[in-house]
Design a protein around this motif. Structure first.
Motif, PDB file in Angstrom:
ATOM      1  N   GLN A   1       1.017  -1.000  -0.028  1.00 16.81           N
ATOM      2  CA  GLN A   1      -0.020  -0.484  -0.070  1.00 16.81           C
ATOM      3  C   GLN A   1       1.142   1.038  -0.315  1.00 16.81           C
ATOM      4  N   ILE A   2       2.319   1.124   0.845  1.00 15.56           N
ATOM      5  CA  ILE A   2       2.942   2.194   0.993  1.00 15.56           C
ATOM      6  C   ILE A   2       3.724   2.692  -0.862  1.00 15.56           C
ATOM      7  N   LEU A   3       3.690   1.854  -0.936  1.00 16.64           N
ATOM      8  CA  LEU A   3       4.673   1.634  -3.002  1.00 16.64           C
ATOM      9  C   LEU A   3       3.411   2.119  -3.370  1.00 16.64           C
ATOM     10  N   ALA A   4       2.245   2.082  -3.472  1.00 12.70           N
ATOM     11  CA  ALA A   4       1.400   2.678  -4.353  1.00 12.70           C
ATOM     12  C   ALA A   4       0.799   3.715  -3.460  1.00 12.70           C
ATOM     13  N   VAL A   5       0.708   4.208  -2.689  1.00 17.17           N
ATOM     14  CA  VAL A   5       0.810   5.393  -2.414  1.00 17.17           C
ATOM     15  C   VAL A   5       1.639   6.698  -2.992  1.00 17.17           C
ATOM     16  N   ILE A   6       3.071   6.318  -2.600  1.00 12.89           N
ATOM     17  CA  ILE A   6       4.225   6.876  -3.213  1.00 12.89           C
ATOM     18  C   ILE A   6       4.207   7.295  -4.700  1.00 12.89           C
ATOM     19  N   THR A   7       3.394   6.165  -5.609  1.00 18.04           N
ATOM     20  CA  THR A   7       3.142   6.190  -7.302  1.00 18.04           C
ATOM     21  C   THR A   7       1.845   7.029  -7.277  1.00 18.04           C
ATOM     22  N   GLY A   8       1.657   7.575  -6.504  1.00 17.81           N
ATOM     23  CA  GLY A   8       0.011   8.507  -6.920  1.00 17.81           C
ATOM     24  C   GLY A   8      -1.008   7.482  -6.715  1.00 17.81           C
ATOM     25  N   LYS A   9      -0.964   6.321  -6.175  1.00 15.78           N
ATOM     26  CA  LYS A   9      -2.101   6.128  -5.920  1.00 15.78           C
ATOM     27  C   LYS A   9      -3.388   5.567  -5.164  1.00 15.78           C
ATOM     28  N   TRP A  10      -4.777   5.158  -5.036  1.00 14.87           N
ATOM     29  CA  TRP A  10      -5.836   4.833  -3.425  1.00 14.87           C
ATOM     30  C   TRP A  10      -4.607   3.936  -2.562  1.00 14.87           C
ATOM     31  N   PRO A  11      -5.017   4.552  -1.573  1.00 16.31           N
ATOM     32  CA  PRO A  11      -4.700   3.706  -0.493  1.00 16.31           C
ATOM     33  C   PRO A  11      -5.010   2.240  -0.592  1.00 16.31           C
ATOM     34  N   GLY A  12      -6.494   1.767  -1.384  1.00 16.91           N
ATOM     35  CA  GLY A  12      -7.162   0.489  -2.282  1.00 16.91           C
ATOM     36  C   GLY A  12      -8.032  -0.238  -0.707  1.00 16.91           C
ATOM     37  N   ARG A  13      -8.079   0.475   0.392  1.00 13.50           N
ATOM     38  CA  ARG A  13      -9.156   0.116   0.818  1.00 13.50           C
ATOM     39  C   ARG A  13     -10.099   1.451   1.740  1.00 13.50           C
ATOM     40  N   GLN A  14     -11.308   0.782   1.308  1.00 11.16           N
ATOM     41  CA  GLN A  14     -12.615   2.140   2.091  1.00 11.16           C
ATOM     42  C   GLN A  14     -13.308   1.393   2.728  1.00 11.16           C
ATOM     43  N   ARG A  15     -13.722   1.704   4.200  1.00  8.57           N
ATOM     44  CA  ARG A  15     -14.062   1.622   5.383  1.00  8.57           C
ATOM     45  C   ARG A  15     -15.505   2.424   6.251  1.00  8.57           C
ATOM     46  N   ASP A  16     -15.846   1.742   6.835  1.00  7.45           N
ATOM     47  CA  ASP A  16     -16.999   2.756   7.828  1.00  7.45           C
ATOM     48  C   ASP A  16     -16.620   3.721   8.390  1.00  7.45           C
ATOM     49  N   ASP A  17     -17.022   4.746   9.216  1.00  7.30           N
ATOM     50  CA  ASP A  17     -16.677   5.468  10.109  1.00  7.30           C
ATOM     51  C   ASP A  17     -16.012   4.539  11.237  1.00  7.30           C
ATOM     52  N   VAL A  18     -15.170   4.914  12.164  1.00  7.91           N
ATOM     53  CA  VAL A  18     -14.578   3.662  12.969  1.00  7.91           C
ATOM     54  C   VAL A  18     -13.811   4.509  14.363  1.00  7.91           C
ATOM     55  N   PRO A  19     -13.432   4.035  15.481  1.00  6.62           N
ATOM     56  CA  PRO A  19     -13.205   5.286  16.385  1.00  6.62           C
ATOM     57  C   PRO A  19     -12.344   5.221  16.455  1.00  6.62           C
ATOM     58  N   LEU A  20     -11.363   6.415  16.923  1.00  5.41           N
ATOM     59  CA  LEU A  20     -10.362   6.943  16.718  1.00  5.41           C
ATOM     60  C   LEU A  20      -8.791   5.868  17.244  1.00  5.41           C
ATOM     61  N   LEU A  21      -9.002   4.858  18.890  1.00  8.46           N
ATOM     62  CA  LEU A  21      -8.345   4.192  18.913  1.00  8.46           C
ATOM     63  C   LEU A  21      -7.839   2.689  17.690  1.00  8.46           C
ATOM     64  N   ASP A  22      -9.403   2.661  17.844  1.00  3.44           N
ATOM     65  CA  ASP A  22      -9.945   1.398  17.080  1.00  3.44           C
ATOM     66  C   ASP A  22      -8.296   1.479  15.298  1.00  3.44           C
ATOM     67  N   ALA A  23      -8.692   3.138  14.907  1.00  2.00           N
ATOM     68  CA  ALA A  23      -7.730   2.829  13.536  1.00  2.00           C
ATOM     69  C   ALA A  23      -6.642   2.383  13.991  1.00  2.00           C
ATOM     70  N   VAL A  24      -6.085   2.759  15.054  1.00  2.00           N
ATOM     71  CA  VAL A  24      -3.974   2.889  15.822  1.00  2.00           C
ATOM     72  C   VAL A  24      -4.014   1.744  16.168  1.00  2.00           C
ATOM     73  N   ARG A  25      -5.432   0.921  16.493  1.00  2.00           N
ATOM     74  CA  ARG A  25      -4.815  -0.475  16.791  1.00  2.00           C
ATOM     75  C   ARG A  25      -4.640  -0.839  15.715  1.00  2.00           C
ATOM     76  N   GLY A  26      -5.262  -0.354  14.377  1.00  2.00           N
ATOM     77  CA  GLY A  26      -5.218  -1.638  13.058  1.00  2.00           C
ATOM     78  C   GLY A  26      -3.699  -0.901  12.756  1.00  2.00           C
ATOM     79  N   GLY A  27      -2.968   0.034  12.942  1.00  4.08           N
ATOM     80  CA  GLY A  27      -1.890   0.455  12.945  1.00  4.08           C
ATOM     81  C   GLY A  27      -0.819  -0.444  13.821  1.00  4.08           C
ATOM     82  N   VAL A  28      -1.333  -0.282  14.751  1.00  3.29           N
ATOM     83  CA  VAL A  28      -0.520  -1.538  15.788  1.00  3.29           C
ATOM     84  C   VAL A  28       0.083  -2.646  15.513  1.00  3.29           C
ATOM     85  N   SER A  29      -1.808  -3.376  14.581  1.00  6.16           N
ATOM     86  CA  SER A  29      -1.585  -5.044  14.247  1.00  6.16           C
ATOM     87  C   SER A  29      -0.599  -5.056  12.475  1.00  6.16           C
ATOM     88  N   ARG A  30      -0.066  -3.798  12.211  1.00  3.40           N
ATOM     89  CA  ARG A  30       0.339  -4.430  10.828  1.00  3.40           C
ATOM     90  C   ARG A  30       1.860  -4.038  10.722  1.00  3.40           C
TER      91      ARG A  30
END
Length: 424
Positions: free
Chosen positions: A163-192
């Motif tokens: 995904q990061i490589l795609a973003v650098i070349t100007g592409k969309w990150p590739g996933r669409q999600r619903d509204d989520v708690p900011l804490l869950d978004a951070v935890r999603g980053g932790v899991s990766r």
């Protein structure tokens, strides 16, 4: 009279000699001037070949030098407006145009190659993740679960890198999600990230991220967390805190690493700003994509990222992701609001053993309905439903196997040494 004539005759040869001498001097002066001009032309040609052309190539390849005069100045200023000087300038301009055209073609080819690679690999990685998720949901053997969990984690890290490589070349990150708690978004980053067990996050935070910005925030936080973990000792924590500011929310990431030099920090800030276009053909060897990807996300979606060493709680680096309130979403219907309000509501409800909620039945302090005893009338007995069958005797084995496998995976067996990598 005779002596006067003799004097005149003596002067006539002398005058001719003086004239001839003057002509000879002028000739020698013109010859010397011509020789100097020839020498100047030779020196200018050598200056063109040895200095101006190499400087032009270096400037084109490294993006340095004087932008007002990228081809350099002439060695002899008196030749700048001559035919020779103008011809040399034309040569430099043509070489400069050819280098820029070649650079543009190389950059376009590199971007096309990276985009084609990521576009073909991302669906395969998502399919792998889907297959692993299905296995985790259906498999009940603890040993199998313990083997599948690391594979799922590795697939998440691979998907993040693509995904990061795609973003650098100007592409969309590739996933669409619903509204989520900011804490869950951070935890999603932790899991990766690889060293997710070292990351400490708050337990509660009330705000939500709008669906359009969820994946960019997850990716940016994941890259910064991975960078913080890789550049600090394996036994040290990486702490995440939130600051509720007037204009938005700050996500602070503190590591306990050795910090950065002023030059490295300045380069990291330049990359994270997202204000400079990314050129794949000018990346260093080996290339570093993390900060470039975060900067591209920040520029595209409107949040900011900065680094500092003075305010890190552990003496390392503090990375701050500022999420403006335009990227936040309202809590879904039924959410009690901020954490303080929910805690106060829970405490108030727990103080009363039961209360009426306006629907004709009682609820307990934890919000569960307290049903009244069933009526004994014939009408009520007619409406009674058949009681459900008891669950099978082995219905808890799947949950127990999943819990045991997860516990096995989350128990680290060894710790990898901290790597001395340049900022990503």
């Amino acid at each position: 009279m005779t002596s006067l004539i003799q004097d005149v005759l003596l002067c006539v040869p002398s005058a001719g000699f003086v004239a001839a001498s003057a002509v000879a001097v002028r000739y020698r002066g013109a010859q010397a001037n011509a020789l100097r001009q020839v020498a100047a032309l030779d020196e200018e040609a050598r200056h063109l070949a040895n200095t101006r052309l190499p400087a032009l190539v270096y400037t084109s390849q490294n993006g340095t030098g004087n932008s007002a005069s990228p081809t350099g100045a002439t060695l002899h200023q008196q030749l700048a407006r001559t035919e020779t000087g103008l011809a040399y300038r034309s040569i430099l301009d043509q070489v400069d145009a050819a280098l820029k055209a070649a650079e543009t073609r190389a950059e376009a080819s590199s971007r096309a190659a990276v985009q084609a690679t990521t576009s073909s690999l991302q669906p395969l990685v998502y399919d792998i993740q889907t297959a692993i998720t299905q296995l985790l949901a259906t498999e009940h053997d603890a040993t199998m679960l313990a083997r599948l969990q690391p594979l799922d984690h590795l697939a998440s890290q691979l998907a993040r890198r693509l995904q990061i490589l795609a973003v650098i070349t100007g592409k969309w990150p590739g996933r669409q999600r619903d509204d989520v708690p900011l804490l869950d978004a951070v935890r999603g980053g932790v899991s990766r990230i690889r060293d997710y067990l070292r990351v400490r996050v708050p337990r509660e935070f009330p705000y939500y991220v709008s669906s359009r910005y969820v994946e960019p925030v997850v990716l940016a936080v994941a890259e910064l967390l991975d960078n913080a973990a890789r550049h600090s000792a394996p036994r040290t924590p990486v702490e995440v805190t939130f600051v509720d500011a007037h204009q938005g929310i700050s996500i602070e990431i503190h590591d306990a690493g050795s910090g950065m030099t002023a030059e490295v920090r300045a380069e990291a800030a330049r990359r994270l700003s997202g204000q400079h276009p990314v050129q794949l053909t000018k990346l260093r060897t080996p290339p570093a994509f993390g900060h470039l990807g975060v900067g591209a996300l920040a520029r595209q979606y409107g949040f900011t990222v900065r680094l500092d060493q003075e305010h890190s709680v552990h003496g390392g680096i503090r990375a701050v992701v500022f999420v403006p309130r335009t990227m936040l979403a309202a809590p879904p219907a039924g959410d009690a609001g901020p954490v303080q309000e929910r805690l106060a509501h829970t405490a108030s409800a727990a103080a009363d053993s039961t209360r009426a909620d306006g629907h004709g039945y009682q609820v307990t302090g934890d919000g569960l309905a307290l049903r009244p005893p069933p009526s004994r009338g014939p009408r009520h007995r007619a409406q009674q439903l058949t009681p459900p069958e008891p669950p099978p005797a082995d219905s808890g084995r799947a949950l127990a196997a999943f819990a045991q496998g997860t516990q096995t995976v989350h128990t680290p067996t060894h710790e990898a040494p901290a790597t001395e990598e340049p900022p990503r």
